[in-house]
Design a protein around this motif. Structure first.
Motif, PDB file in Angstrom:
ATOM      1  N   PHE A 280      37.800  89.159  63.915  1.00 50.39           N
ATOM      2  CA  PHE A 280      37.360  87.473  63.286  1.00 50.39           C
ATOM      3  C   PHE A 280      38.807  86.791  63.213  1.00 50.39           C
ATOM      4  CE2 PHE A 280      32.889  89.417  63.805  1.00 50.39           C
ATOM      5  CZ  PHE A 280      31.917  89.426  64.364  1.00 50.39           C
TER       6      PHE A 280
ATOM      7  N   THR B 259      38.921  84.762  60.979  1.00 49.42           N
ATOM      8  CA  THR B 259      38.402  83.955  59.333  1.00 49.42           C
ATOM      9  C   THR B 259      39.092  83.071  58.814  1.00 49.42           C
ATOM     10  OG1 THR B 259      39.338  85.694  58.412  1.00 49.42           O
ATOM     11  CG2 THR B 259      37.377  85.414  59.638  1.00 49.42           C
TER      12      THR B 259
ATOM     13  N   ARG C 237      37.675  91.253  69.528  1.00 47.84           N
ATOM     14  CA  ARG C 237      36.377  91.335  68.851  1.00 47.84           C
ATOM     15  C   ARG C 237      36.953  91.452  67.509  1.00 47.84           C
ATOM     16  NH1 ARG C 237      34.652  90.018  73.164  1.00 47.84           N
ATOM     17  NH2 ARG C 237      33.145  90.975  74.316  1.00 47.84           N
TER      18      ARG C 237
ATOM     19  N   VAL D  33      32.151  84.126  53.106  1.00 43.72           N
ATOM     20  CA  VAL D  33      32.148  82.534  54.292  1.00 43.72           C
ATOM     21  C   VAL D  33      32.922  80.857  53.672  1.00 43.72           C
ATOM     22  CG1 VAL D  33      29.448  83.345  55.129  1.00 43.72           C
ATOM     23  CG2 VAL D  33      29.632  82.035  53.250  1.00 43.72           C
TER      24      VAL D  33
ATOM     25  N   ASP E 132      34.525  97.194  58.625  1.00 47.63           N
ATOM     26  CA  ASP E 132      34.605  95.864  57.527  1.00 47.63           C
ATOM     27  C   ASP E 132      35.682  95.818  57.140  1.00 47.63           C
ATOM     28  OD1 ASP E 132      32.771  94.125  56.440  1.00 47.63           O
ATOM     29  OD2 ASP E 132      32.774  95.481  54.635  1.00 47.63           O
TER      30      ASP E 132
ATOM     31  N   ARG F 192      31.741  90.182  60.841  1.00 46.38           N
ATOM     32  CA  ARG F 192      31.258  88.763  60.800  1.00 46.38           C
ATOM     33  C   ARG F 192      31.409  88.412  59.153  1.00 46.38           C
ATOM     34  NH1 ARG F 192      29.374  85.132  64.345  1.00 46.38           N
ATOM     35  NH2 ARG F 192      28.879  87.128  65.741  1.00 46.38           N
ATOM     36  N   LEU F 193      31.277  89.896  58.098  1.00 50.11           N
ATOM     37  CA  LEU F 193      30.654  89.249  56.802  1.00 50.11           C
ATOM     38  C   LEU F 193      32.136  90.305  56.211  1.00 50.11           C
ATOM     39  CD1 LEU F 193      26.661  88.709  56.476  1.00 50.11           C
ATOM     40  CD2 LEU F 193      28.706  86.981  56.840  1.00 50.11           C
TER      41      LEU F 193
END
Length: 414
Positions: free
Chosen positions: A326, A328, A324, A399, A279, A394-395
């Motif tokens: 993100f 962001t 792989r 967001v 994470d 992803r999180l």
């Protein structure tokens, strides 16, 4: 008309440049305008003119350092500003580029220099960062932040702008108390200490500069946090979870990526990915070029940052593709480093006698030319700063960007 006169007649249209040749001949170029400097220079020998025509930045820098190009009205920052303001990046003219032959030879040399393999990296770092600590104390802020400040108001002083830079970065990292943070290229330790003091993180800072390591460790000891903020003399490629207590929740790197070298970009991002928790979040702050991939100018490579290279955004993005992670957030800081460098320049001028005492007059002029040229590259040229945020999950971060603004306000007020 001499080639240098032809060159300057094309290079200076706005503002005024007076040139006194080595034989006493005087030439005037440009037209006075309120927002452009009025500068007078003198060449002390016959070689300067031809050298500048062939490779303007290298020859002008060396001639100024050696006292063969003398600025008689204004100063070297005015001279650089006059030339670059007439050749703004967005105009696309590139009047100050070296000759085609010099560019071709330089491209080959720079591709070799910027490989930056591990055995060369430490030597390159030492060339610049192992200079006297006193030198940096003379022009940096009290926290020794040797990177672009963040001006929430262009009128802010350097101390405020550097504090705001740390808050800006820390907010993007979204650190919670107890998180483990890796600071790649930790400098004198200011960011690492800030992240512990303000965010409650445990931080490992890594550097290749022996002089910076000594200062960083001493600062942590003096603050009584050496058990929470640790510094090591180690290449980032040699950092492993096994050796340092597991993976890191966050990675931050400020002003170090310029020394990695394009052939190693993939290695850098793969290493960061492998060191992050599932994470995890990383924030990369680097000088970048607004154009596509290019080469570092000869003078900077020779005298300031051997092996250094400022990446295009495309090179940064391409290097992390397929790993792989993100992508962001990307922020482009256009003006902030120009403002930072202007303050550093003014402080260097004020400290002239002390710098000459530490080194000599030639070094002082070299440092002035470096700061003047770098500042102009951000005001008029093709340099900027990129802040790139990458995450493993992803999180891993919210967001929307609200958390950044809220976190930054809290850090500034705290």
């Amino acid at each position: 008309m001499a080639l240098i006169d032809l060159f300057l007649s094309r290079a200076v249209r706005k503002g005024r440049l007076s040139l006194t040749h080595h034989d006493g001949t005087v030439r005037e170029f440009g037209t006075p305008e309120p927002d452009y400097p009025d500068v007078a220079i003198r060449f002390t020998d016959a070689r300067v003119a031809g050298q500048i025509v062939r490779n303007p930045a290298l020859a002008a820098g060396e001639s100024f350092m050696d006292g063969r190009l003398v600025v008689e009205k204004g100063d070297v920052r005015d001279l650089v500003e006059l030339l670059t303001a007439n050749d703004k990046w967005e105009a696309g003219r590139a009047n100050l580029n070296p000759s085609r032959f010099v560019r071709a030879a330089g491209a080959i040399k720079h591709r070799i220099d910027r490989i930056n393999m591990e055995r060369r990296s430490k030597k390159n770092v030492a060339h610049h960062y192992d200079l006297s600590a006193t030198l940096y104390e003379l022009f940096l802020d009290t926290d020794k932040q040797y990177s672009c400040a963040y001006f929430t108001d262009p009128q802010n002083d350097l101390e405020r702008a550097q504090r705001d830079k740390k808050a800006h970065i820390a907010a993007k990292l979204a650190i919670e108390p107890g998180m483990r943070v890796l600071d790649i290229g930790c400098g004198w330790g200011g960011m690492a200490l800030y992240l512990h003091q303000k965010c409650g993180a445990e931080v490992l800072g890594v550097t290749l500069s022996e002089e910076q390591l000594k200062v960083a460790r001493a600062r942590a000891e003096a603050l009584g946090v050496a058990d929470k903020v640790k510094f090591e003399l180690i290449d980032y490629r040699r950092v492993t979870p096994e050796a340092f207590g597991g993976r890191f929740d966050r990675i931050v790197s400020v002003g170090m990526f310029e020394h990695v070298g394009p052939p190693q970009y993939r290695t850098f991002f793969r290493k960061c990915r492998d060191l992050l928790t599932e994470d995890g979040v990383m924030l990369l702050h680097t000088i970048g070029r607004l154009n596509g991939p290019g080469v570092t100018d000869d003078w900077t490579t020779k005298y300031i940052f051997p092996g250094g290279y400022n990446p295009a955004l495309s090179e940064i993005v391409r290097a992390q593709e397929g790993l792989r992670m993100f992508l962001t957030d990307v922020e482009v800081l256009r003006c902030h480093y120009g403002w930072t460098l202007d303050i550093w320049y003014d402080r260097t001028v004020a400290a002239r006698d002390r710098i000459v005492e530490l080194y000599d007059e030639r070094f002082y002029r070299m440092w002035l030319f470096y700061l003047a040229g770098a500042g102009a590259a951000f005001r008029n040229g093709g340099l900027c700063n990129y802040q790139v945020q990458l995450t493993r999950g992803r999180l891993s971060v919210p967001v929307t960007r609200d958390y950044m603004y809220e976190g930054e306000r809290a850090l500034r007020d705290g």
